[in-house]
Every structure is written in C-alpha cells, then in structure tokens.
Design a protein around this motif. Structure first.
Motif, mmCIF file in Angstrom:
data_model
loop_
_atom_site.group_PDB
_atom_site.id
_atom_site.type_symbol
_atom_site.label_atom_id
_atom_site.label_comp_id
_atom_site.label_asym_id
_atom_site.label_seq_id
_atom_site.Cartn_x
_atom_site.Cartn_y
_atom_site.Cartn_z
ATOM 1 N N LYS A 196 0.802 -1.222 0.000
ATOM 2 C CA LYS A 196 0.000 0.000 0.000
ATOM 3 C C LYS A 196 0.839 1.279 0.000
ATOM 4 N N SER A 197 2.157 1.142 0.026
ATOM 5 C CA SER A 197 3.018 2.317 0.145
ATOM 6 C C SER A 197 3.081 3.110 -1.152
ATOM 7 N N LYS A 198 3.428 4.383 -1.008
ATOM 8 C CA LYS A 198 3.626 5.222 -2.174
ATOM 9 C C LYS A 198 4.897 4.790 -2.896
ATOM 10 N N LYS A 199 5.051 5.252 -4.117
ATOM 11 C CA LYS A 199 6.213 4.843 -4.903
ATOM 12 C C LYS A 199 7.498 5.249 -4.198
ATOM 13 N N LEU A 200 8.400 4.287 -4.040
ATOM 14 C CA LEU A 200 9.655 4.510 -3.327
ATOM 15 C C LEU A 200 10.803 4.776 -4.289
ATOM 16 N N LYS A 201 11.696 5.662 -3.859
ATOM 17 C CA LYS A 201 12.923 5.907 -4.608
ATOM 18 C C LYS A 201 14.148 5.398 -3.835
ATOM 19 N N THR A 202 13.896 4.784 -2.697
ATOM 20 C CA THR A 202 14.958 4.331 -1.812
ATOM 21 C C THR A 202 15.750 3.178 -2.433
ATOM 22 N N LYS A 203 17.093 3.252 -2.342
ATOM 23 C CA LYS A 203 17.938 2.141 -2.751
ATOM 24 C C LYS A 203 17.976 1.113 -1.627
ATOM 25 N N ILE A 204 17.725 -0.146 -1.954
ATOM 26 C CA ILE A 204 17.652 -1.186 -0.924
ATOM 27 C C ILE A 204 18.499 -2.388 -1.321
ATOM 28 N N TYR A 205 19.396 -2.772 -0.425
ATOM 29 C CA TYR A 205 20.259 -3.935 -0.640
ATOM 30 C C TYR A 205 19.798 -5.052 0.287
ATOM 31 N N PHE A 206 19.334 -6.165 -0.300
ATOM 32 C CA PHE A 206 18.891 -7.323 0.463
ATOM 33 C C PHE A 206 19.992 -8.380 0.501
ATOM 34 N N LEU A 207 20.155 -8.996 1.656
ATOM 35 C CA LEU A 207 21.094 -10.108 1.796
ATOM 36 C C LEU A 207 20.483 -11.159 2.709
ATOM 37 N N CYS A 208 20.598 -12.412 2.321
ATOM 38 C CA CYS A 208 20.238 -13.508 3.217
ATOM 39 C C CYS A 208 20.973 -14.762 2.781
ATOM 40 N N GLY A 209 20.938 -15.795 3.614
ATOM 41 C CA GLY A 209 21.487 -17.084 3.264
ATOM 42 C C GLY A 209 20.366 -18.047 2.938
ATOM 43 N N ASP A 210 20.694 -19.117 2.222
ATOM 44 C CA ASP A 210 19.648 -20.086 1.882
ATOM 45 C C ASP A 210 19.528 -21.198 2.926
ATOM 46 N N SER A 211 20.276 -21.056 4.036
ATOM 47 C CA SER A 211 20.228 -22.066 5.102
ATOM 48 C C SER A 211 20.036 -21.385 6.456
ATOM 49 N N GLU A 212 19.120 -20.440 6.520
ATOM 50 C CA GLU A 212 18.965 -19.642 7.737
ATOM 51 C C GLU A 212 18.038 -20.244 8.785
ATOM 52 N N GLY A 213 17.293 -21.269 8.427
ATOM 53 C CA GLY A 213 16.369 -21.844 9.396
ATOM 54 C C GLY A 213 16.022 -23.266 9.035
ATOM 55 N N ASP A 214 14.931 -23.754 9.611
ATOM 56 C CA ASP A 214 14.505 -25.125 9.370
ATOM 57 C C ASP A 214 13.812 -25.289 8.021
ATOM 58 N N ASP A 215 13.474 -24.174 7.392
ATOM 59 C CA ASP A 215 12.807 -24.235 6.094
ATOM 60 C C ASP A 215 13.363 -23.114 5.223
ATOM 61 N N ASP A 216 12.718 -22.858 4.095
ATOM 62 C CA ASP A 216 13.205 -21.825 3.171
ATOM 63 C C ASP A 216 12.399 -20.540 3.285
ATOM 64 N N SER A 217 11.808 -20.292 4.467
ATOM 65 C CA SER A 217 10.930 -19.136 4.615
ATOM 66 C C SER A 217 11.661 -17.816 4.439
ATOM 67 N N MET A 218 12.952 -17.743 4.836
ATOM 68 C CA MET A 218 13.706 -16.503 4.669
ATOM 69 C C MET A 218 13.799 -16.116 3.197
ATOM 70 N N VAL A 219 14.192 -17.079 2.369
ATOM 71 C CA VAL A 219 14.327 -16.816 0.940
ATOM 72 C C VAL A 219 12.964 -16.543 0.322
ATOM 73 N N THR A 220 11.960 -17.308 0.711
ATOM 74 C CA THR A 220 10.605 -17.111 0.181
ATOM 75 C C THR A 220 10.081 -15.721 0.516
ATOM 76 N N ASP A 221 10.258 -15.314 1.774
ATOM 77 C CA ASP A 221 9.788 -13.984 2.188
ATOM 78 C C ASP A 221 10.531 -12.875 1.448
ATOM 79 N N LEU A 222 11.836 -13.062 1.265
ATOM 80 C CA LEU A 222 12.634 -12.040 0.589
ATOM 81 C C LEU A 222 12.241 -11.932 -0.880
ATOM 82 N N ASN A 223 12.015 -13.069 -1.522
ATOM 83 C CA ASN A 223 11.594 -13.059 -2.921
ATOM 84 C C ASN A 223 10.234 -12.370 -3.078
ATOM 85 N N HIS A 224 9.348 -12.625 -2.131
ATOM 86 C CA HIS A 224 8.028 -11.994 -2.197
ATOM 87 C C HIS A 224 8.131 -10.489 -2.004
#
Length: 268
Positions: A196-224
């Motif tokens: 629902k946010s207004k158009k952003l101009k902010t530069k955003i750098y995402f980082l995560c690992g693919d083995s951060e928990g018991d499942d792939d929720s970190m990567v799934t959430d980041l991709n979404h």
C-alpha cells in the motif's frame, strides 16, 4: 524461521567476555536520552580516518545492534568489523551504531505486535532515531543531512525495522541495508504496508542465506518482498539488489562477510 534465531541477541549485555576491545581509535561512544523509549541509549560512532583533518561533510549510516558492529568484546558471536572494513575501503562515511535494548530488543525492532511473541514498538524506536538522535548527530558532526546521504542498516529484526523505516521515512532514509530480515514475525502486516506504500525511490540492498532456518521461509519472504518492490517501481531502475548466499546461516559471519559488497553497492 524460528524465534531462537533472534533470541540470543537479547543477552548481549550479560555475556561474559574477558577479551580486549578490538574497536579502532576511530570509534567512540556516548549516551543519549531517548525520551520516546523512556530510557537512555548508548551510541557507537565511527568517523573516517581523515575526518579531523578535513572540512568536508560526510554521509551517515545508522545501524542497529551496535554491540556487534565494532568490538569483539561486546559482541554476542563475533563482530562485523565495520571499522576495519570501512578503513580498508577508505569509505568516506560516518557510522552511527545504536545499541539494542537488551530484553526490549524484540519490542523495539518490530513494527507490529506478534500474537505469540509480542513486540510492536518500532514506531517509537524510529521516532527516537529520526527526531532525537539524527538531529544531535547533524548538530555535532559534519554530516550530509539529506535522504540521499542517509542509510539505515541492520540484520534479523534490525533488517526488518530498517526495511520498515525505508518505507515510513523515505524523506529521511534514501538507502537501506536489509540483512536476513525477520519478515516472518510481522509477515502479513509488513507485506500489506509495502503493497500500500507510495512509490519509493529508496535504494535497498537485500542479503540472506539459503540455510537460515529449518525451512526456506527466509528466501521465500525475501523473494516476495522483492516482487512487491518491483510492483511499486520498475525493476529497470535498479534501485534494489538481492543477494542470496548459498549455505549462508543466520549469524554474524554472514552479515560480516556481506557488509563490504553492500556498502560498495550503496555508494560508499
């Protein structure tokens, strides 16, 4: 992603650690009143090597969990070596590290209340940064005060609150470093807020690992979240970058190792 991956950071202040401080001479500390949080807060400050001999103004990075950034003595599981890394890059930037509130960390770094774990006090924490801490830093040091020159960065809950800050305060923070963000704890609310946010101009750098928990929720959430961002603004603008580290775990090593590339991409 489970709470146990963020709980250890609560105990930074009670960790027994007899080793010598590893913070460089460019790092100092001070305490400031935080009326929004009804407490005071210890702040760690990094100034570039040429600050004292220069008259120019510098961009600023605001970072959470300052206990982990500069000093092995105060870190829970190893420091990020932020000062040494910035020195090696000859980065012309000031870093303001904000110590976490110990057992208040989850409360202060979550934008919304979680039914099971509570929290939801990030608005007051960010008001402290924006309305109390940043004005004090801008008054006492030679800073570039505009959004383009101001970054907010953190990991885990610090990644979550940094992303939230980028959406809520686009005129304050023009860049964000979002490492292993704990989107799961406020998943629906933070996704809705982004959508629902207004158009952003902010530069955003995402980082995560693919083995951060018991499942792939970190990567799934980041991709979404990346998909929501690319709906908000055209991906062709190259305002966000996502790095997923193969075998990367939810720990200081992942964030330490990824810091250099993030800083360079963000323009420092």
């Amino acid at each position: 992603m489970k709470l146990r991956y963020i709980l250890p950071l609560f105990f930074l202040l009670i960790k027994a650690n007899a080793q010598e401080s590893t913070a460089s001479k460019q790092v100092s500390t001070f305490t400031i009143e935080a009326p929004q949080l009804k407490t005071s807060r210890k702040i760690w400050l990094y100034l570039p090597k040429n600050y004292e001999s220069s008259t120019k103004k510098y961009p600023v990075i605001y970072m959470h969990d300052a206990q982990n950034l500069f000093d092995a003595k105060t870190s829970f599981a190893g420091e990020w070596n932020v000062d040494e890394k910035l020195d090696s890059l000859s980065a012309q930037v000031i870093v303001v590290g904000i110590e976490n509130g110990g057992d208040k960390r989850l409360e202060e770094l979550t934008p919304y209340k979680n039914e099971k774990y509570g929290g939801g006090n990030a608005d007051k924490y960010l008001e402290f940064i924006v309305n109390t801490l940043k004005p004090e830093i801008d008054k006492k040091y030679r800073t570039k005060t505009n959004a383009k020159s101001t970054t907010i960065m953190g990991s885990s809950l610090g990644g979550l609150v940094s992303f939230y800050a980028a959406i809520k305060y686009p005129k304050v923070f023009g860049k964000a470093g979002v490492f292993s963000p704990a989107f799961w704890i406020n998943r629906k609310d933070i996704n809705d807020y982004m959508a629902k946010s207004k158009k952003l101009k902010t530069k955003i750098y995402f980082l995560c690992g693919d083995s951060e928990g018991d499942d792939d929720s970190m990567v799934t959430d980041l991709n979404h979240m990346e998909k929501l961002l690319n709906t908000n603004r055209c991906y062709c603008l190259h305002l966000n970058k996502k790095v997923i580290v193969k075998g990367g775990h939810h720990n200081e090593k992942l964030w330490k190792d990824g810091f250099d590339d993030a800083i360079i991409w963000l323009g420092y």
